[in-house]
Design an enzyme around this catalytic site. Structure first.
Site, PDB file in Angstrom:
ATOM      1  N   TYR A  34       0.833  -1.203   0.000  1.00 58.03           N
ATOM      2  CA  TYR A  34       0.000   0.000   0.000  1.00 58.03           C
ATOM      3  C   TYR A  34       0.868   1.253   0.000  1.00 58.03           C
ATOM      4  O   TYR A  34       2.072   1.215   0.237  1.00 58.03           O
ATOM      5  CB  TYR A  34      -0.919   0.002   1.217  1.00 58.03           C
ATOM      6  CG  TYR A  34      -0.230   0.339   2.530  1.00 58.03           C
ATOM      7  CD1 TYR A  34      -0.351   1.611   3.089  1.00 58.03           C
ATOM      8  CD2 TYR A  34       0.567  -0.597   3.192  1.00 58.03           C
ATOM      9  CE1 TYR A  34       0.285   1.928   4.289  1.00 58.03           C
ATOM     10  CE2 TYR A  34       1.192  -0.285   4.381  1.00 58.03           C
ATOM     11  CZ  TYR A  34       1.056   0.973   4.922  1.00 58.03           C
ATOM     12  OH  TYR A  34       1.703   1.290   6.096  1.00 58.03           O
ATOM     13  N   ARG A  53       8.253   3.879  -4.864  1.00 56.91           N
ATOM     14  CA  ARG A  53       8.347   2.963  -3.728  1.00 56.91           C
ATOM     15  C   ARG A  53       7.340   1.823  -3.878  1.00 56.91           C
ATOM     16  O   ARG A  53       7.637   0.665  -3.561  1.00 56.91           O
ATOM     17  CB  ARG A  53       8.120   3.705  -2.415  1.00 56.91           C
ATOM     18  CG  ARG A  53       8.312   2.830  -1.184  1.00 56.91           C
ATOM     19  CD  ARG A  53       8.259   3.637   0.089  1.00 56.91           C
ATOM     20  NE  ARG A  53       6.963   4.278   0.287  1.00 56.91           N
ATOM     21  CZ  ARG A  53       6.693   5.125   1.269  1.00 56.91           C
ATOM     22  NH1 ARG A  53       7.634   5.444   2.144  1.00 56.91           N
ATOM     23  NH2 ARG A  53       5.502   5.663   1.391  1.00 56.91           N
ATOM     24  N   ARG A  98      -9.837 -19.762  -3.562  1.00 53.63           N
ATOM     25  CA  ARG A  98      -9.816 -20.623  -2.388  1.00 53.63           C
ATOM     26  C   ARG A  98      -8.641 -20.179  -1.513  1.00 53.63           C
ATOM     27  O   ARG A  98      -7.782 -19.413  -1.953  1.00 53.63           O
ATOM     28  CB  ARG A  98      -9.651 -22.095  -2.774  1.00 53.63           C
ATOM     29  CG  ARG A  98      -8.381 -22.399  -3.540  1.00 53.63           C
ATOM     30  CD  ARG A  98      -8.423 -23.776  -4.171  1.00 53.63           C
ATOM     31  NE  ARG A  98      -7.233 -24.043  -4.973  1.00 53.63           N
ATOM     32  CZ  ARG A  98      -6.171 -24.728  -4.552  1.00 53.63           C
ATOM     33  NH1 ARG A  98      -6.140 -25.204  -3.307  1.00 53.63           N
ATOM     34  NH2 ARG A  98      -5.148 -24.937  -5.343  1.00 53.63           N
ATOM     35  N   LYS A 148       6.587  -1.936   1.709  1.00 47.46           N
ATOM     36  CA  LYS A 148       5.455  -1.308   2.416  1.00 47.46           C
ATOM     37  C   LYS A 148       4.247  -2.251   2.317  1.00 47.46           C
ATOM     38  O   LYS A 148       3.321  -2.041   1.525  1.00 47.46           O
ATOM     39  CB  LYS A 148       5.145   0.072   1.839  1.00 47.46           C
ATOM     40  CG  LYS A 148       4.278   0.950   2.761  1.00 47.46           C
ATOM     41  CD  LYS A 148       4.218   2.370   2.232  1.00 47.46           C
ATOM     42  CE  LYS A 148       3.291   3.254   3.079  1.00 47.46           C
ATOM     43  NZ  LYS A 148       3.810   3.490   4.431  1.00 47.46           N
ATOM     44  N   GLU A 180      12.803   3.151  13.350  1.00 44.66           N
ATOM     45  CA  GLU A 180      11.866   4.197  12.915  1.00 44.66           C
ATOM     46  C   GLU A 180      10.656   4.178  13.825  1.00 44.66           C
ATOM     47  O   GLU A 180      10.596   3.406  14.788  1.00 44.66           O
ATOM     48  CB  GLU A 180      11.452   3.957  11.465  1.00 44.66           C
ATOM     49  CG  GLU A 180      10.839   2.587  11.218  1.00 44.66           C
ATOM     50  CD  GLU A 180      10.670   2.275   9.742  1.00 44.66           C
ATOM     51  OE1 GLU A 180      10.697   3.204   8.922  1.00 44.66           O
ATOM     52  OE2 GLU A 180      10.507   1.088   9.403  1.00 44.66           O
TER      53      GLU A 180
END
Length: 287
Positions: A34, A53, A98, A148, A180
């Site tokens: 995302y 990114r 499935r 990410k 971070e």
């Protein structure tokens, strides 16, 4: 409240009509990536580095994607009235029909995007930005934080831990080295030099982090990308966090200990000014 129109697999539809299969691998396995991209007055802030990114994350998971994302995202923002919005974009490997851990390379990815209102962080100037308190906690995430991905349970847990401690962010530490925040990158200032953890597989290359370093370089502000310890954090003159929708935010206390003199620092004010100038140029085209 979320805006009304979302994008799902080629269509712009009302949010209440958007449906994803229960066999989508994003739902079953977190097999998805995302991005969150801010738009101010309908104009994207940092769209290119965000999509670059995303491309890195998709390549790492071997998810192919042919969607023209700039066209899609700009139309989505326009359909939601423009203005100041953050766009959440998620791409999953798709629906396997499935539940199975293996996947077929020919699967079609699911592409979803929605908008949420955000505040124009530059409108009120540096005095309108509040300093925050943070805590430090163990980094429990996997070892590919440069992707990410949507497996955010460790981030959720540390952010809740921060909230329960009366703090706005949790900074994470692994093997004695600061990494971070749960939703941000980390900077400290010592003797006029800006420091940030160096990139690697255990740190997400934040787009705002990259812009901070670019603006620092252009302004002649000395900086270093290096390993930082908890002691470095406590001894810093200034501490900041950065993220796409918050730009740079001053940290006034760490684990209840005051940072510097407990006020927003001069280098942070200088960086906020540089961000505001960059934002103005983006919005107006003026130098």
């Amino acid at each position: 409240m979320s805006s009304d129109i979302v994008y799902l697999d080629g269509a712009f539809i009302a949010a209440q009509d958007a449906k994803v299969s229960v066999f989508d691998r994003g739902f079953l396995f977190g097999d998805s990536v995302y991005e969150v991209i801010p738009f101010y007055r309908g104009v994207a802030f940092g769209l290119e580095p965000h999509l670059k990114r995303l491309e890195h994350s998709l390549a790492a998971l071997r998810i192919p994607l042919s969607t023209d994302l700039p066209v899609v995202l700009n139309e989505l923002v326009a359909r939601n009235g423009g203005g100041n919005l953050s766009v959440y974009l998620q791409v999953t490997r798709g629906d396997a029909g499935r539940r199975t851990p293996v996947y077929d390379a020919s699967m079609q990815p699911t592409v979803f995007a929605c908008c949420n209102p955000i505040r124009d962080i530059y409108a009120d100037g540096p005095d309108g930005v509040s300093g925050i308190a943070v805590i430090v906690t163990a980094d429990l995430r996997w070892h590919r934080c440069d992707i990410k991905a949507n497996g955010l349970l460790p981030n959720i847990l540390v952010l809740q831990q921060a909230r329960e401690a009366g703090a706005a962010e949790a900074l994470m530490i692994r093997d004695g080295v600061m990494t971070e925040g749960g939703s941000s990158n980390l900077f400290i200032v010592k003797s006029g030099v800006l420091y940030t953890p160096k990139l690697g597989s255990e740190i997400l290359g934040g787009t705002t982090r990259g812009l901070v370093l670019e603006l620092a370089r252009e302004a002649g502000i000395p900086y270093q990308e290096t390993d930082l310890s908890y002691e470095n954090l406590l001894e810093a003159d200034e501490v900041w966090i950065s993220s796409s929708t918050r730009a740079v935010v001053p940290v006034l206390s760490v684990d209840g200990k005051t940072v510097g003199d407990g006020e927003k620092g001069p280098l942070w004010r200088r960086m906020f000014e540089l961000f505001s100038q960059f934002h103005h140029r983006l919005m107006t085209g003026e130098e």
